[in-house]
Design a protein around this motif. Structure first.
Motif, PDB file in Angstrom:
ATOM      1  N   PRO A 219      52.760 -17.739   4.110  1.00  9.94           N
ATOM      2  CA  PRO A 219      53.399 -19.063   4.078  1.00  9.94           C
ATOM      3  C   PRO A 219      54.897 -18.975   4.309  1.00  9.94           C
ATOM      4  N   ILE A 220      55.449 -20.014   4.881  1.00  9.01           N
ATOM      5  CA  ILE A 220      56.892 -20.128   5.041  1.00  9.01           C
ATOM      6  C   ILE A 220      57.412 -20.979   3.887  1.00  9.01           C
ATOM      7  N   TYR A 221      58.233 -20.382   3.065  1.00  6.87           N
ATOM      8  CA  TYR A 221      58.751 -21.070   1.888  1.00  6.87           C
ATOM      9  C   TYR A 221      60.004 -21.864   2.242  1.00  6.87           C
TER      10      TYR A 221
ATOM     11  N   MET B 137      70.471  -7.453   5.215  1.00  8.85           N
ATOM     12  CA  MET B 137      71.712  -8.184   5.435  1.00  8.85           C
ATOM     13  C   MET B 137      71.431  -9.238   6.489  1.00  8.85           C
ATOM     14  N   LEU B 138      71.473 -10.501   6.067  1.00  6.60           N
ATOM     15  CA  LEU B 138      71.073 -11.613   6.920  1.00  6.60           C
ATOM     16  C   LEU B 138      72.317 -12.329   7.444  1.00  6.60           C
TER      17      LEU B 138
ATOM     18  N   THR C 130      63.211 -16.311   8.288  1.00  3.23           N
ATOM     19  CA  THR C 130      63.684 -14.951   8.038  1.00  3.23           C
ATOM     20  C   THR C 130      63.584 -14.608   6.555  1.00  3.23           C
ATOM     21  N   LEU C 131      63.960 -15.551   5.692  1.00  3.05           N
ATOM     22  CA  LEU C 131      63.872 -15.286   4.254  1.00  3.05           C
ATOM     23  C   LEU C 131      62.414 -15.082   3.822  1.00  3.05           C
TER      24      LEU C 131
ATOM     25  N   GLY D 178      68.117 -18.862  -4.489  1.00  6.43           N
ATOM     26  CA  GLY D 178      67.032 -18.138  -3.812  1.00  6.43           C
ATOM     27  C   GLY D 178      65.656 -18.401  -4.372  1.00  6.43           C
ATOM     28  N   SER D 179      65.523 -19.425  -5.198  1.00  4.54           N
ATOM     29  CA  SER D 179      64.268 -19.669  -5.909  1.00  4.54           C
ATOM     30  C   SER D 179      63.048 -19.872  -5.012  1.00  4.54           C
ATOM     31  N   PRO D 180      63.121 -20.715  -3.958  1.00  4.73           N
ATOM     32  CA  PRO D 180      61.895 -20.946  -3.167  1.00  4.73           C
ATOM     33  C   PRO D 180      61.334 -19.682  -2.527  1.00  4.73           C
ATOM     34  N   TRP D 181      62.177 -18.682  -2.326  1.00  2.46           N
ATOM     35  CA  TRP D 181      61.749 -17.448  -1.656  1.00  2.46           C
ATOM     36  C   TRP D 181      61.532 -16.302  -2.639  1.00  2.46           C
ATOM     37  N   GLY D 182      61.529 -16.606  -3.923  1.00  7.91           N
ATOM     38  CA  GLY D 182      61.319 -15.563  -4.924  1.00  7.91           C
ATOM     39  C   GLY D 182      62.484 -14.602  -5.045  1.00  7.91           C
TER      40      GLY D 182
END
Length: 388
Positions: free
Chosen positions: A275-277, A10-11, A44-45, A74-78
């Motif tokens: 990597p940071i997405y 929970m972000l 964080t993501l 949420g695509s860039p973070w899978g």
């Protein structure tokens, strides 16, 4: 019922970010730009993805338009998946009687139904306004091994900064013996990172109890954590030894950007193993005019540099005019800097226009200057100075 998940994240991304002043007047703090091509929430993501957490609820509230558009599906973070993935969770507003999130604990309370559908054993509560890389699995391993009800990630901070954080004491075993949120006179420099792992059934019980308490501020640090500690719940500290920065003030945001320019950066953004997405728009290559100079700087794609840039971070689509000098500054996307301007130790907000010959800050001025609007005369500069 959705597929059962071992841990759900929970972000918390609804904070107003008042200490960032003009930078967050129309922007949620987690959506603030960082490091040339990222936004703060990217860190964080990305941590969630690298930790194998595939179910993340993002709780938004203040100025969510840009943030929600950036997060998308949420695509860039899978996290663009049907089984879990990313869910944006604004306050549940009924036609009558609906309320905004009253505090961090109330935000989770309002989303108990979201969590319950995954039947998790554990819930990770994290914030979208910190810069760091962290494997949450290692923290979970300690939480399970020690049979804790809650584990709080912590690290040592400068004592003069300790009043900005939740401060704790621990015994020799690492068990938390006291916890005070943002004490006026800190007696320790062991600070909470705002990263919590709860055993879900224990947390659910305390969220319900906290909500029923009319005197509660419905906050984790001020209310729920102290209540659990008073009741003798098993609370452990997880010591983190990597880079972590709370970029909730102008000075700390500037410092974190400058940290990237060190000869050996504490935070490596070119780490192929972690990597940071982020959402990466297509930009033309950077252009450097004849006679321009760039040293010890991070200059992103799409920038046009005709002047001198030293020890600075330039985001995409920045244009530095001829004979202009940029020193130790953070220049956000789309900024236009005229001919013969000088900028020292400043944060220039997105889309700002700096006229020819303007002078912002000086080598002798030790505090951060922030410019956030188009200007036509030097005397019209809109400055905001960080004051500790």
């Amino acid at each position: 019922m959705m597929s059962k998940k071992r841990m759900v994240a929970m972000l918390l991304a609804g904070g107003e970010g008042k200490r960032l002043g003009v930078l967050t007047q129309e922007l949620a703090k987690p959506a603030v730009h960082f490091g040339g091509k990222y936004r703060i929430i990217d860190f964080t993501l990305s941590n969630c993805v690298h930790s194998g957490i595939d179910t993340v609820g993002v709780l938004t509230q203040y100025q969510p338009l840009v943030l929600n558009g950036y997060l998308g599906n949420g695509s860039p973070w899978g996290l663009d998946r049907r089984d879990g993935g990313m869910s944006i969770l604004p306050p549940y507003m009924k036609q009558k009687g609906g309320k905004w999130y009253k505090g961090t604990a109330n935000a989770i309370y309002q989303n108990i139904g979201f969590i319950e559908q995954y039947e998790p054993e554990f819930v990770l509560v994290i914030s979208g306004d910190h810069i760091y890389k962290m494997d949450y699995n290692r923290m979970l391993e300690q939480h399970e091994k020690r049979g804790a009800d809650v584990t709080i990630a912590c690290l040592r901070v400068d004592l003069k900064e300790a009043s900005r954080f939740g401060i704790m004491h621990v015994d020799d075993s690492g068990a938390i013996t006291s916890f005070v949120e943002k004490p006026k006179v800190p007696t320790s420099n062991l600070a909470s990172m705002g990263v919590y792992i709860f055993s879900w059934q224990a947390l659910k019980q305390y969220l319900i109890r906290d909500e029923a308490n009319e005197l509660s501020g419905n906050d984790f640090g001020k209310d729920v954590i102290p209540a659990m500690l008073d009741d003798g719940m098993k609370m452990d500290a997880y010591t983190f030894d990597g880079y972590w920065k709370d970029v909730g003030t102008l000075e700390s945001l500037w410092e974190a950007n400058m940290d990237l320019l060190a000869k050996t950066p504490s935070l490596n953004l070119n780490d192929y193993q972690w990597p940071i997405y982020s959402v990466q728009p297509n930009r033309p290559a950077q252009f450097m005019a004849a006679g321009a100079k760039i040293s010890n700087s991070l200059v992103t794609e799409g920038c046009i540099v005709e002047g001198t840039v030293v020890g600075s971070v330039l985001f995409c689509d920045v244009h530095v005019g001829p004979d202009s000098r940029i020193h130790n500054s953070v220049i956000m996307p789309g900024v236009r800097i005229g001919k013969g301007a000088s900028i020292y130790k400043a944060i220039v907000a997105e889309g700002t226009i700096i006229p020819d010959g303007a002078s912002i800050g000086s080598p002798e001025f030790s505090e951060v200057t922030v410019v956030n609007q188009s200007i036509s005369e030097v005397e019209q500069l809109c400055k905001q100075i960080f004051s500790a």
